[in-house]
Design an enzyme around this catalytic site. Structure first.
Site, PDB file in Angstrom:
ATOM      1  CD  GLU A  56      -2.889   5.403   6.755  1.00  0.00           C
ATOM      2  OE1 GLU A  56      -2.897   5.437   5.513  1.00  0.00           O
ATOM      3  OE2 GLU A  56      -1.964   4.883   7.414  1.00  0.00           O
TER       4      GLU A  56
ATOM      5  CE  LYS B 113      -0.135   3.174   4.776  1.00  0.00           C
ATOM      6  NZ  LYS B 113      -0.062   3.247   6.227  1.00  0.00           N
TER       7      LYS B 113
ATOM      8  CG  ASN C 213      -1.733   1.237   1.368  1.00  0.00           C
ATOM      9  OD1 ASN C 213      -1.781   2.066   0.445  1.00  0.00           O
ATOM     10  ND2 ASN C 213      -2.397   1.395   2.509  1.00  0.00           N
TER      11      ASN C 213
ATOM     12  N   GLY D  21       2.843   2.310  10.756  1.00  0.00           N
ATOM     13  CA  GLY D  21       3.800   3.406  10.627  1.00  0.00           C
ATOM     14  C   GLY D  21       4.577   3.719  11.903  1.00  0.00           C
TER      15      GLY D  21
ATOM     16  CB  SER E 185       5.543  -1.849  11.876  1.00  0.00           C
ATOM     17  OG  SER E 185       5.176  -0.503  12.165  1.00  0.00           O
TER      18      SER E 185
ATOM     19  CD  GLU F 246      -3.172  -2.366   7.307  1.00  0.00           C
ATOM     20  OE1 GLU F 246      -2.077  -2.609   6.779  1.00  0.00           O
ATOM     21  OE2 GLU F 246      -3.783  -1.283   7.128  1.00  0.00           O
TER      22      GLU F 246
ATOM     23  CG  HIS G  66      -5.714   1.881   5.209  1.00  0.00           C
ATOM     24  ND1 HIS G  66      -5.282   2.811   6.130  1.00  0.00           N
ATOM     25  CD2 HIS G  66      -4.702   0.990   5.072  1.00  0.00           C
ATOM     26  CE1 HIS G  66      -4.050   2.490   6.510  1.00  0.00           C
ATOM     27  NE2 HIS G  66      -3.680   1.392   5.881  1.00  0.00           N
TER      28      HIS G  66
HETATM   29  P1  13P Z   1       3.269   0.422   7.609  1.00  0.00           P
HETATM   30  O1  13P Z   1       3.771  -0.853   6.996  1.00  0.00           O
HETATM   31  O2  13P Z   1       3.975   1.637   7.129  1.00  0.00           O
HETATM   32  O3  13P Z   1       3.170   0.324   9.104  1.00  0.00           O
HETATM   33  O4  13P Z   1       1.751   0.606   7.074  1.00  0.00           O
HETATM   34  C1  13P Z   1       0.859  -0.452   7.183  1.00  0.00           C
HETATM   35  C2  13P Z   1      -0.364  -0.100   6.429  1.00  0.00           C
HETATM   36  O5  13P Z   1      -1.128   0.762   6.821  1.00  0.00           O
HETATM   37  C3  13P Z   1      -0.601  -0.811   5.168  1.00  0.00           C
HETATM   38  O6  13P Z   1      -1.889  -0.577   4.702  1.00  0.00           O
END
Ligand code: 13P
Length: 255
Positions: free
Chosen positions: A96, A11, A9, A172, A213, A166, A94
């Site tokens: 976010e 983002k 992803n 992150g 992560s 997740e 997601h």
């Molecule tokens: P990270 O791998 O940067 O922690 O992000 C995970 C994520 O949100 C994937 O959709």
């Protein structure tokens, strides 16, 4: 048997030119790895560039979102039909999007249905906040998210989709869930919830990813877990060497 799937992803990162560069860096090493499904999910405006750069390599393409209406006056949104022929997967719900763009369980369910109706494979995201985890509400919260996301679907549809667990506190932060926590939620909550709704066969076919992560240093531990069928990778998917290494390690322990 469930084939593990590693999805990147990206983002809100990478321009179309940078997308071509990153895909070109991953294409050959990813092609050499068998036994794992590989997917990248760049921003909407990079999808055409990614499709072209992927060419005939066995790398799937996914969008990071989709709207649930077919067309019309929805400024800034992308309809599911627009993604047909361009991507095979779409990330839905997601954390976010839930946090910053007000996405609800109901919207996630609608998006999941339209994605399936258009022949796209949804990657449906669920996960708890740190506060929920600290107050021992993780199982209840994630179970409810799964029930809401899958409401009204058939077992045949559910066996084809992907759920990504997740935990928000692991996204992150550099601190992934422990193997024990990931297995507990995926094997102890999500899959049993699907068994309750759709039966053993469907739950045994459904693939469930871990995300938060994931990096080369923890990939083997997480991807070896019996109920974990791959990863949704954020930050590490922007680095060709790291992403390919996560895929390689997954193939080594699961392929
Ligand atoms: P990270 O791998 O940067 O922690 O992000 C995970 C994520 O949100 C994937 O959709």
């Amino acid at each position: 048997m469930r084939i593990p799937i590693i999805a990147g992803n990206w983002k809100m990162n990478k321009s179309p030119d940078e997308t071509i560069e990153l895909v070109e860096a991953m294409r050959a090493p990813l092609t050499d790895i068998v036994g794992v499904e590989k997917v990248i999910c760049p921003p909407f405006v990079c999808l055409s560039a990614a499709q072209e750069a992927i060419g005939d390599a066995e790398i799937g393409l996914g969008a990071q979102n989709v709207y649930f209406e077919e067309s019309g006056a929805y400024t800034g949104e992308i309809a599911p039909g627009m993604l047909e022929g361009l991507v095979q997967y779409v990330i839905i719900g997601h954390s976010e999007r839930r946090e910053y763009f007000g996405e609800t369980d109901e919207g996630v369910n609608k998006k999941t249905k339209v994605a399936l109706a258009h022949g796209l494979t949804p990657i449906v995201c669920v996960g708890e906040t740190l506060a929920l985890r600290q107050s021992a509400k993780t199982d209840d919260w994630v179970g409810r998210q799964v029930v809401a996301a899958l409401e009204g679907l058939t077992g045949e549809q559910v066996r084809t989709l992907i759920i990504a667990y997740e935990p928000i506190w692991a996204i992150g932060t550099g601190v992934a869930a422990t193997a024990e926590d990931a297995q507990q939620v995926i094997g102890g909550v999500i899959r049993p919830t699907v068994v309750g709704l759709f039966g053993d066969d469907v739950a045994a076919a459904l693939r469930i990813q871990y995300g938060g992560s994931v990096k080369p240093s923890n990939a083997t531990e997480l991807m070896s877990l019996p109920d974990v069928d791959g990863a949704l990778v954020g930050g590490a998917s922007l680095n060709a060497a790291d992403f390919c290494e996560i895929v390689r390690l997954t193939a080594a322990c699961r392929g």
